[in-house]
Design a protein around this motif. Structure first.
Motif, PDB file in Angstrom:
ATOM      1  N   SER A   1      -0.733  -6.087   3.510  1.00 36.45           N
ATOM      2  CA  SER A   1      -0.742  -7.018   2.376  1.00 36.45           C
ATOM      3  C   SER A   1      -0.937  -8.446   2.857  1.00 36.45           C
ATOM      4  N   LEU A   2      -0.204  -8.826   3.902  1.00 34.30           N
ATOM      5  CA  LEU A   2      -0.310 -10.191   4.419  1.00 34.30           C
ATOM      6  C   LEU A   2      -1.652 -10.425   5.110  1.00 34.30           C
ATOM      7  N   ILE A   3      -2.110  -9.428   5.850  1.00 28.96           N
ATOM      8  CA  ILE A   3      -3.381  -9.580   6.566  1.00 28.96           C
ATOM      9  C   ILE A   3      -4.547  -9.710   5.587  1.00 28.96           C
ATOM     10  N   GLU A   4      -4.616  -8.824   4.587  1.00 25.17           N
ATOM     11  CA  GLU A   4      -5.745  -8.859   3.656  1.00 25.17           C
ATOM     12  C   GLU A   4      -5.685 -10.089   2.750  1.00 25.17           C
ATOM     13  N   THR A   5      -4.470 -10.524   2.371  1.00 25.56           N
ATOM     14  CA  THR A   5      -4.368 -11.744   1.569  1.00 25.56           C
ATOM     15  C   THR A   5      -4.821 -12.950   2.379  1.00 25.56           C
ATOM     16  N   ALA A   6      -4.466 -12.968   3.663  1.00 24.04           N
ATOM     17  CA  ALA A   6      -4.939 -14.058   4.524  1.00 24.04           C
ATOM     18  C   ALA A   6      -6.466 -14.057   4.590  1.00 24.04           C
ATOM     19  N   LYS A   7      -7.072 -12.887   4.732  1.00 23.66           N
ATOM     20  CA  LYS A   7      -8.529 -12.803   4.799  1.00 23.66           C
ATOM     21  C   LYS A   7      -9.170 -13.245   3.482  1.00 23.66           C
ATOM     22  N   MET A   8      -8.546 -12.891   2.349  1.00 18.79           N
ATOM     23  CA  MET A   8      -9.082 -13.301   1.049  1.00 18.79           C
ATOM     24  C   MET A   8      -9.044 -14.822   0.881  1.00 18.79           C
ATOM     25  N   ASN A   9      -8.106 -15.478   1.581  1.00 18.46           N
ATOM     26  CA  ASN A   9      -8.007 -16.939   1.524  1.00 18.46           C
ATOM     27  C   ASN A   9      -8.699 -17.609   2.705  1.00 18.46           C
ATOM     28  N   ASP A  10      -9.620 -16.869   3.352  1.00 18.01           N
ATOM     29  CA  ASP A  10     -10.441 -17.385   4.457  1.00 18.01           C
ATOM     30  C   ASP A  10      -9.586 -17.867   5.632  1.00 18.01           C
ATOM     31  N   LEU A  11      -8.513 -17.147   5.916  1.00 19.05           N
ATOM     32  CA  LEU A  11      -7.645 -17.482   7.042  1.00 19.05           C
ATOM     33  C   LEU A  11      -7.829 -16.483   8.170  1.00 19.05           C
ATOM     34  N   ASP A  12      -7.550 -16.941   9.380  1.00 21.17           N
ATOM     35  CA  ASP A  12      -7.497 -16.051  10.528  1.00 21.17           C
ATOM     36  C   ASP A  12      -6.159 -15.320  10.474  1.00 21.17           C
ATOM     37  N   PRO A  13      -6.140 -13.985  10.296  1.00 20.27           N
ATOM     38  CA  PRO A  13      -4.869 -13.269  10.175  1.00 20.27           C
ATOM     39  C   PRO A  13      -3.956 -13.475  11.377  1.00 20.27           C
ATOM     40  N   PHE A  14      -4.543 -13.571  12.577  1.00 20.55           N
ATOM     41  CA  PHE A  14      -3.715 -13.769  13.769  1.00 20.55           C
ATOM     42  C   PHE A  14      -3.008 -15.117  13.712  1.00 20.55           C
ATOM     43  N   ALA A  15      -3.755 -16.185  13.389  1.00 21.65           N
ATOM     44  CA  ALA A  15      -3.141 -17.516  13.332  1.00 21.65           C
ATOM     45  C   ALA A  15      -2.062 -17.567  12.266  1.00 21.65           C
ATOM     46  N   TYR A  16      -2.312 -16.939  11.119  1.00 22.85           N
ATOM     47  CA  TYR A  16      -1.320 -16.946  10.045  1.00 22.85           C
ATOM     48  C   TYR A  16      -0.061 -16.179  10.452  1.00 22.85           C
ATOM     49  N   LEU A  17      -0.220 -14.962  10.967  1.00 20.09           N
ATOM     50  CA  LEU A  17       0.960 -14.170  11.333  1.00 20.09           C
ATOM     51  C   LEU A  17       1.730 -14.819  12.474  1.00 20.09           C
ATOM     52  N   LYS A  18       1.033 -15.388  13.441  1.00 15.07           N
ATOM     53  CA  LYS A  18       1.711 -16.060  14.556  1.00 15.07           C
ATOM     54  C   LYS A  18       2.586 -17.196  14.033  1.00 15.07           C
TER      55      LYS A  18
ATOM     56  N   ASP B   1     -15.971  -5.213 -14.147  1.00 16.13           N
ATOM     57  CA  ASP B   1     -15.550  -4.019 -13.413  1.00 16.13           C
ATOM     58  C   ASP B   1     -14.348  -4.357 -12.534  1.00 16.13           C
ATOM     59  N   SER B   2     -13.837  -3.340 -11.847  1.00 15.00           N
ATOM     60  CA  SER B   2     -12.690  -3.517 -10.956  1.00 15.00           C
ATOM     61  C   SER B   2     -13.109  -3.463  -9.488  1.00 15.00           C
ATOM     62  N   ASN B   3     -14.329  -3.889  -9.203  1.00 15.15           N
ATOM     63  CA  ASN B   3     -14.815  -3.866  -7.823  1.00 15.15           C
ATOM     64  C   ASN B   3     -13.985  -4.745  -6.903  1.00 15.15           C
ATOM     65  N   ALA B   4     -13.376  -5.798  -7.446  1.00 15.45           N
ATOM     66  CA  ALA B   4     -12.588  -6.706  -6.612  1.00 15.45           C
ATOM     67  C   ALA B   4     -11.449  -5.968  -5.920  1.00 15.45           C
ATOM     68  N   VAL B   5     -10.753  -5.104  -6.654  1.00 14.41           N
ATOM     69  CA  VAL B   5      -9.645  -4.376  -6.035  1.00 14.41           C
ATOM     70  C   VAL B   5     -10.175  -3.247  -5.140  1.00 14.41           C
ATOM     71  N   GLU B   6     -11.316  -2.671  -5.503  1.00 12.92           N
ATOM     72  CA  GLU B   6     -11.887  -1.630  -4.640  1.00 12.92           C
ATOM     73  C   GLU B   6     -12.270  -2.211  -3.281  1.00 12.92           C
ATOM     74  N   ASN B   7     -12.688  -3.476  -3.265  1.00  9.01           N
ATOM     75  CA  ASN B   7     -13.000  -4.125  -1.982  1.00  9.01           C
ATOM     76  C   ASN B   7     -11.756  -4.263  -1.106  1.00  9.01           C
ATOM     77  N   THR B   8     -10.594  -4.455  -1.741  1.00  7.22           N
ATOM     78  CA  THR B   8      -9.356  -4.567  -0.945  1.00  7.22           C
ATOM     79  C   THR B   8      -8.883  -3.212  -0.460  1.00  7.22           C
ATOM     80  N   ILE B   9      -9.365  -2.138  -1.077  1.00  8.43           N
ATOM     81  CA  ILE B   9      -8.979  -0.787  -0.670  1.00  8.43           C
ATOM     82  C   ILE B   9      -9.753  -0.341   0.572  1.00  8.43           C
ATOM     83  N   ARG B  10     -10.969  -0.862   0.746  1.00 16.08           N
ATOM     84  CA  ARG B  10     -11.821  -0.381   1.833  1.00 16.08           C
ATOM     85  C   ARG B  10     -11.188  -0.532   3.215  1.00 16.08           C
TER      86      ARG B  10
END
Length: 526
Positions: free
Chosen positions: A481-498, A446-455
């Motif tokens: 895009s950057l925030i959700e990709t960071a979360k998918m790679n188990d990163l803290d979005p704040f630390a990554y963007l900073k 199924d395409s649940n993986a992309v639906e999870n990124t839509i939520r």
């Protein structure tokens, strides 16, 4: 008299010919720069017109206070992005005799004295004068920017001592000023990252963030925050473009779309735009490509928008039953065709709707058969793609073939226009795509993986109601895009963007832009 373009260069002396060719090249470059600046000015003029429409339009009185705040927030963000782009273009074409540096725009906010201050003293590389004498500190330059540690504001005071020589009077040395993403403004890159995460990950509109800051004694207007977001969106755009390039270079992608209501200020109501998602997630079978998602805003849902987004992609596209994908898959493309893999979960949900509403035995039987496929998929989670393909050939294929036999028999019994007939029609109309997973272990059922990124986008839409402008929706797509990709790679979005904003402020080279993608970020060393 002949024009310069009609001159026979071959008949001229070499030095004259070289001079004319140099002048022609310089003129062509200036014409290109003028055209670029003209486009920037047209965009700014359009945004100013949109801003006036939101403020003074005949129906603007129908907007609530919250709606007006959101409209102004995204328009101001768009203006800041456009102005930054124009300043970047201006910086490459300084007028003769003028300083090439852009004028400093200082924020007039107040930094309370009671805030804690951390001094960063930047000493020169050497304390010795070229004449051999010892340098003496004669003064300093101090700049202050507002920084934030989540839930705690603080002021970073940068001190750059000046040193002069005791022996001679001509030498003064001082460490160079550090680079900032927004020169002359209050925020550190950490504070900008905090604002981005709060808006696009925690779904706090900027005017609500301003209210929160005000309670701590920091008076930052929504328009100031919007200016920061717009400038950050401009600087982050190359990273998002590179992320999209990597996504479309994959052999398999998920794609989905969701509504993005956008305010139409002149009409006093919203119109429907769309946020499309291109996602990659191979974690269920241990693929080597890191997971990621890129969101792209479009004003509509037609196949023409999907075609533009998928330009350059060939491979397997996992989607739901939306007809635009099928239309696009059947078209001739310069880069070649792609294969559609359809979603069993989409059909399962349709059968469940009928069963929960009508108690249909036919729908119940269809759900039971599909559940057998999902039990097998649960057991195959974490197996290699080849192991999954082999197991599906032995275990899942007989179930799918039996489902098709059952499907044809049931469709012959009911009207195609009945509720259950329409739901069964999904399986028949997309049968080839529903069978793709059997022959390729990389493909999901199924395409649940992309639906999870839509939520997360849906949650942001619920909290913010809508985007204030098309440009705001594009900024939303880029930063999300950057925030959700960071979360998918188990990163803290704040630390990554900073860390990313700090690298961009220091002039990170474009040829090494891959180092700024989320999956390349080393969180332990940040």
């Amino acid at each position: 008299m002949s024009s310069p373009a009609d001159i026979d260069l071959d008949a001229l002396p070499v030095d004259v010919r070289m001079l004319i060719e140099s002048e022609r090249a310089a003129r062509a470059e200036l014409e290109q720069q003028v055209a670029t600046l003209g486009r920037h000015n047209e965009r700014l003029a359009h945004l100013v017109q949109e801003f006036r429409k939101a403020l003074y339009g005949k129906r603007s009185e129908k907007l609530s206070a919250d709606e007006r705040q959101l409209a102004f927030e995204d328009l101001e963000t768009a203006l800041a992005t456009a102005e930054t782009a124009k300043e970047a273009a201006d910086a490459t074409t300084p007028a003769a005799g003028h300083d090439a540096r852009a004028p400093v725009r200082r924020n007039l906010g107040r930094l309370p004295k009671e805030l804690p201050r951390i001094e960063q003293v930047l000493e020169p590389a050497s304390g010795c004068c070229p004449c051999g004498g010892e340098m003496t500190r004669i003064g300093e330059e101090r700049t202050e920017r507002l920084d934030i540690v989540p839930a705690q504001f603080r002021v970073i005071a940068t001190v750059r001592p000046k040193y002069a020589c005791r022996v001679c009077s001509g030498a003064v040395v001082q460490a160079p000023a550090p680079a900032h993403l927004i020169e002359g403004a209050l925020p550190t890159e950490g504070l900008i990252a905090h604002v981005l995460v709060a808006k696009y990950a925690d779904h706090l509109p900027l005017y609500r963030q301003a209210q929160i800051y005000r309670r701590t004694g920091i008076d930052l207007h929504r328009s100031t925050l919007a200016d920061w977001v717009g400038k950050a969106a401009f600087h982050l755009a190359p990273v998002v473009d590179r992320l999209a390039w990597h996504m479309k270079g994959s052999t398999r992608l998920f794609m989905d779309e969701t509504t993005a209501p956008v305010l139409d200020p002149g009409r006093g109501r919203t119109r429907t735009g769309y946020l499309w998602a291109l996602a990659r997630d191979d974690r269920r079978w241990g693929g080597s490509d890191p997971p990621g998602v890129v969101y792209i805003y479009a004003p509509g849902r037609g196949a023409v928008h999907a075609e533009a987004m998928l330009q350059g992609f060939t491979g397997i596209l996992q989607v739901d039953g939306y007809s635009a994908y099928k239309t696009l898959a059947g078209k001739a493309r310069p880069e070649g065709p792609f294969t559609l893999a359809h979603c069993w979960a989409h059909g399962r949900r349709q059968l469940r709707e009928v069963f929960e509403r009508d108690g249909s035995p036919m729908a119940e039987e269809g759900l039971r058969r599909i559940a057998e496929l999902y039990r097998i998929e649960a057991e195959l989670k974490g197996r290699s793609s080849e192991e999954r393909r082999a197991a599906r050939q032995v275990r899942s294929r007989p179930i799918v073939e039996a489902f098709r036999t059952w499907l044809d028999a049931q469709r012959a019994r009911v009207s195609p226009k009945s509720r259950i007939g329409e739901k069964l029609g999904y399986f028949a109309n997309h049968w080839a795509g529903l069978c793709v997973f059997l022959g390729d272990g990389r493909v999901e059922i199924d395409s649940n993986a992309v639906e999870n990124t839509i939520r997360p986008l849906a949650l942001g839409r619920k909290n913010a109601l809508f985007a204030g402008h098309d440009e705001g929706a594009r900024s939303w797509a880029h930063i999300a895009s950057l925030i959700e990709t960071a979360k998918m790679n188990d990163l803290d979005p704040f630390a990554y963007l900073k860390a990313t904003l700090e690298a961009l402020a220091k002039g990170h080279p474009n040829q090494r832009i891959d180092e700024l993608l989320p999956w390349a970020f080393n969180q332990t060393s940040s």
